[in-house]
Design a protein around this motif. Structure first.
Motif, short mmCIF file in Angstrom:
data_model
loop_
_atom_site.label_atom_id
_atom_site.label_comp_id
_atom_site.label_asym_id
_atom_site.label_seq_id
_atom_site.Cartn_x
_atom_site.Cartn_y
_atom_site.Cartn_z
N PHE A 124 0.62 -1.26 -0.35
CA PHE A 124 0.29 -0.07 0.34
C PHE A 124 0.88 1.04 0.23
O PHE A 124 1.49 1.80 0.97
CB PHE A 124 -1.26 0.52 1.82
N ILE A 125 0.66 1.81 -0.81
CA ILE A 125 0.99 3.57 -0.82
C ILE A 125 0.69 4.63 -1.42
O ILE A 125 -0.07 4.52 -1.91
CB ILE A 125 2.32 3.10 -2.88
N SER A 126 0.65 5.41 0.09
CA SER A 126 -0.05 6.46 0.22
C SER A 126 0.38 7.54 -1.06
O SER A 126 1.40 7.93 -1.65
CB SER A 126 0.13 7.33 2.00
N GLY A 127 -1.25 8.51 -1.47
CA GLY A 127 -0.82 9.18 -2.45
C GLY A 127 -1.92 9.22 -2.94
O GLY A 127 -2.93 9.10 -3.21
N GLN A 128 -1.56 11.02 -4.43
CA GLN A 128 -2.29 11.22 -4.99
C GLN A 128 -3.60 9.80 -6.26
O GLN A 128 -1.64 9.15 -6.50
CB GLN A 128 -2.41 11.89 -5.77
N GLU A 129 -4.46 8.90 -6.56
CA GLU A 129 -4.66 7.90 -7.11
C GLU A 129 -5.17 8.89 -8.12
O GLU A 129 -5.50 9.84 -8.63
CB GLU A 129 -5.56 7.54 -6.93
N TYR A 130 -4.38 8.20 -9.07
CA TYR A 130 -4.64 8.30 -11.13
C TYR A 130 -5.17 7.54 -11.51
O TYR A 130 -5.00 5.67 -11.22
CB TYR A 130 -3.96 9.58 -11.78
N CYS A 131 -6.03 7.57 -12.89
CA CYS A 131 -6.57 6.80 -14.00
C CYS A 131 -6.51 7.28 -14.98
O CYS A 131 -6.48 8.01 -15.42
CB CYS A 131 -7.54 5.91 -14.00
N THR A 132 -6.63 6.25 -16.51
CA THR A 132 -6.06 6.53 -17.29
C THR A 132 -7.38 6.24 -18.60
O THR A 132 -6.99 4.30 -18.27
CB THR A 132 -4.58 6.69 -18.03
N HIS A 133 -7.45 6.19 -19.82
CA HIS A 133 -7.83 5.88 -20.91
C HIS A 133 -6.49 5.45 -21.63
O HIS A 133 -5.72 6.79 -21.84
CB HIS A 133 -8.84 5.94 -20.95
N GLY A 134 -6.29 4.54 -22.26
CA GLY A 134 -5.11 4.76 -23.71
C GLY A 134 -5.96 3.83 -24.80
O GLY A 134 -6.30 2.44 -24.89
N THR A 135 -5.78 4.03 -25.79
CA THR A 135 -5.91 3.36 -27.21
C THR A 135 -4.65 3.35 -28.21
O THR A 135 -3.90 4.48 -28.10
CB THR A 135 -7.60 4.18 -28.26
#
Length: 430
Positions: free
Chosen positions: A241-252
């Motif tokens: 578990f790494i504490s921090g800001q979560e991000y999500c991405t979409h890539g084609t």
């Protein structure tokens, strides 16, 4: 338990009934607007699966705006998806569930009947692999914008994905593949570091349980592990578990080149999307898809630690709901169907996307109402479009009510309504 579930279902149906007159007025005014989206004919027919989900509607609209004919498919359970009534959809077909042995052949039948040129799977977690397997039956008839079965299986497995990324020199949290309580008992938890257990198979309910395990909690580690069904056939991943800001991405990607890209801040239950540029994340994604040489859609979850380093937590080899941010991007279809000089991004004018009914629920249940109002004022609903308003009306007042009634009749329980995915979240669901 059944009475409680029935009470929740009746309450949800009642709330949707209350809002129906308002939605009818909004949609009626939109229908009076006779504007149409001009679309020069191109002669291509694009089949889009996952018809119940907003991301499928977003892609259907993008292909339609670019002049393509759109065929939407979905399983019979969701035959009343509001998206089938979109002006962007030229034909709608029901196919078996992805786990059905006849799924691939049913897709082939639709491809032949509609003379499909390109198949873009908008896969659910349950259909990523079946869609890849189906490509062997479709490749001689149409192009399939999806990775090969071996790659999809590797990406869909959190442990093999982590192994592949690490082999490319890309950062991922420390991890172990877990198949028994004994694996937890024998793991030497590093002092001062915490870990979480995540099921490798899709778990729509339990995926939000982030119980922390560490060297300081040996008894809790074992008790929690015993509460889970961990076997060779049902593996889990123990991930730091790494504490921090979560991000999500979409890539084609096409042949290892990133052709469509979006990045957003993320959370456990993600229903708000706003483009943000994190150069290290984009570089990570470009390196990964380039090393794989992959064609298809890859959605990543990241954590950016306090020191700025980014770690990829997992990859989902399918369309991300972040694709809703491309609602005014005329180049999206081109990014899917052909090579572009650089990746297509949301436009600078694109507003953040949200789902009105999720925001209304938050207005009623969360204390920071001013923030929620700001989200609504500054953003745009992901389903509603003035030129194409019927999906908005029928998702909320046909698709979801029918699912609620079916659940009430069958006595099944559900944990929440997901208007984004167009379903009821339930144990063992799709």
């Amino acid at each position: 338990m059944q009475f409680r579930a029935l009470t929740r279902t009746v309450g949800a149906l009642g709330a949707l009934t209350v809002t129906l007159p308002i939605d009818l007025v909004v949609v009626a005014f939109a229908l009076l607007d006779q504007r149409r989206v001009a679309a020069p004919p191109s002669g291509r027919t694009v089949m889009v699966s996952g018809g119940k989900m907003t991301k499928a509607l977003s892609l259907a609209r993008a292909f339609h705006r670019a002049g393509h004919r759109v065929v939407l498919v979905e399983s019979s359970k969701y035959r009343f998806t509001g998206h089938r009534f979109s002006r962007a959809v030229d034909a709608f077909h029901c196919v078996p569930e992805p786990t059905d042995p006849g799924y691939a052949h049913a897709l082939r039948d639709v491809v032949l009947r509609e003379q499909v040129d390109v198949f873009v799977p908008v896969a659910s977690p349950a259909s990523s692999v079946p869609d890849a397997d189906a490509a062997s039956l479709l490749d001689d008839l149409c192009e399939v914008v999806h990775a090969d079965p071996e790659t999809v299986r590797m990406l869909d497995d959190k442990s093999t994905f982590s192994e592949a990324a690490a082999s490319m020199g890309l950062s991922v949290p420390d991890w172990r593949r877990i198949t028994s309580v004994g694996d937890i008992a024998s793991f030497d938890f590093p002092p001062g570091r915490e870990y979480i257990l995540k099921q490798i198979a899709y778990n729509p309910v339990g995926r939000m349980d982030l119980t922390r395990l560490s060297s300081a909690t040996p008894q809790r580690n074992l008790e929690f592990a015993r509460s889970l069904d961990m076997t060779e056939s049902n593996p889990w991943i123990l991930q730091e578990f790494i504490s921090g800001q979560e991000y999500c991405t979409h890539g084609t990607a096409r042949d290892g080149h990133l052709t469509v890209y979006a990045c957003c801040r993320s959370s456990a239950f993600q229903v708000n999307y706003e483009m943000i540029d994190v150069p290290d994340i984009r570089s990570w994604v470009e390196t990964f898809v380039g090393e794989l040489g992959v064609t298809g859609q890859l959605s990543f979850d990241f954590i950016q630690a306090a020191d700025g380093r980014v770690y990829a937590i997992e990859c989902n080899p399918r369309t991300h709901s972040a694709i809703t941010m491309f609602y005014d991007q005329d180049l999206l279809a081109q990014g899917y169907l052909g090579r572009v000089e650089s990746a297509v991004l949301p436009t600078h004018e694109s507003k953040p996307t949200f789902w009105t009914y999720h925001e209304l629920w938050r207005l009623l249940t969360e204390p920071n109402r001013r923030h929620r109002l700001r989200v609504i004022v500054q953003g745009t609903d992901a389903i509603f479009a003035r030129w194409d308003p019927l999906p908005y009306l029928l998702v909320h007042h046909l698709q979801i009510p029918i699912l609620l009634v079916k659940n009430a009749v069958s006595g099944r329980s559900w944990s929440r309504i997901d208007f984004n995915i167009g379903k009821l979240v339930e144990q063992g669901g799709d």
